[in-house]
Structure formats: C-alpha cells, structure tokens
Design a protein around this motif. Structure first.
Motif, PDB file in Angstrom:
ATOM      1  N   ALA A   1       0.828  -1.201   0.000  1.00 15.69           N
ATOM      2  CA  ALA A   1       0.000   0.000   0.000  1.00 15.69           C
ATOM      3  C   ALA A   1       0.871   1.264   0.000  1.00 15.69           C
ATOM      4  CB  ALA A   1      -0.911  -0.006   1.227  1.00 15.69           C
ATOM      5  N   LEU A   2       1.979   1.219   0.655  1.00 17.57           N
ATOM      6  CA  LEU A   2       2.876   2.365   0.739  1.00 17.57           C
ATOM      7  C   LEU A   2       3.467   2.707  -0.629  1.00 17.57           C
ATOM      8  CD1 LEU A   2       4.364   4.416   2.555  1.00 17.57           C
ATOM      9  CD2 LEU A   2       6.152   2.714   2.805  1.00 17.57           C
ATOM     10  N   PHE A   3       3.775   1.691  -1.415  1.00 20.62           N
ATOM     11  CA  PHE A   3       4.460   1.915  -2.679  1.00 20.62           C
ATOM     12  C   PHE A   3       3.530   1.963  -3.899  1.00 20.62           C
ATOM     13  CE2 PHE A   3       7.867   0.336   0.035  1.00 20.62           C
ATOM     14  CZ  PHE A   3       8.774   1.369  -0.134  1.00 20.62           C
ATOM     15  N   LYS A   4       2.211   1.854  -3.667  1.00 24.82           N
ATOM     16  CA  LYS A   4       1.270   2.013  -4.780  1.00 24.82           C
ATOM     17  C   LYS A   4       1.043   3.477  -5.038  1.00 24.82           C
ATOM     18  CE  LYS A   4      -1.424  -2.114  -5.060  1.00 24.82           C
ATOM     19  NZ  LYS A   4      -2.705  -2.729  -4.932  1.00 24.82           N
TER      20      LYS A   4
END
Length: 65
Positions: free
Chosen positions: A61-64
């Motif tokens: 979720a952090l890197f989307k």
C-alpha cells in the motif's frame, strides 16, 4: 515415563517430532501433552504468517501510486 532420548527436544529453531516407536510407547497423558504442544506451535506459526501478511500488505500500500 519416556527415556531421555525419546522425549521431544528443541534444538535451536528445528521442530522436534516423536518417532513412530516413541508415539506407540507414549501414554495417553503424554500423547495429549504432545498434541497440545503441536497445536501451540501451529498457532505460533499462524500468528507469524499473519504478521508477515500484514507487513507485506502495508508495504504494498505504501508503494502504490
């Protein structure tokens, strides 16, 4: 009572399982205690897997974008 070499031992991070012969010689109480220890280990593995799933989901979720 089981001989010392027949008892489950924890050696580092390696799981310990009773041999077929040890299971056959074990009494009901010993078998029940062994079963409970195995169930506790399953619960520990499940909890660790859940923790890793949660961390992975958070990282994804952090890197989307």
């Amino acid at each position: 009572m089981q001989a010392e070499e027949e008892r489950p031992r924890q050696t580092g991070d390696q799981p310990v399982f009773l041999s077929v012969a040890a299971l056959e010689r074990a009494g009901i109480e010993e078998l029940q205690a062994y079963r409970l220890a195995l169930l506790a280990e399953i619960a520990r593995v499940d909890a660790e897997a859940e923790t890793k799933r949660n961390r992975r989901g958070a990282a994804e979720a952090l890197f989307k974008f």
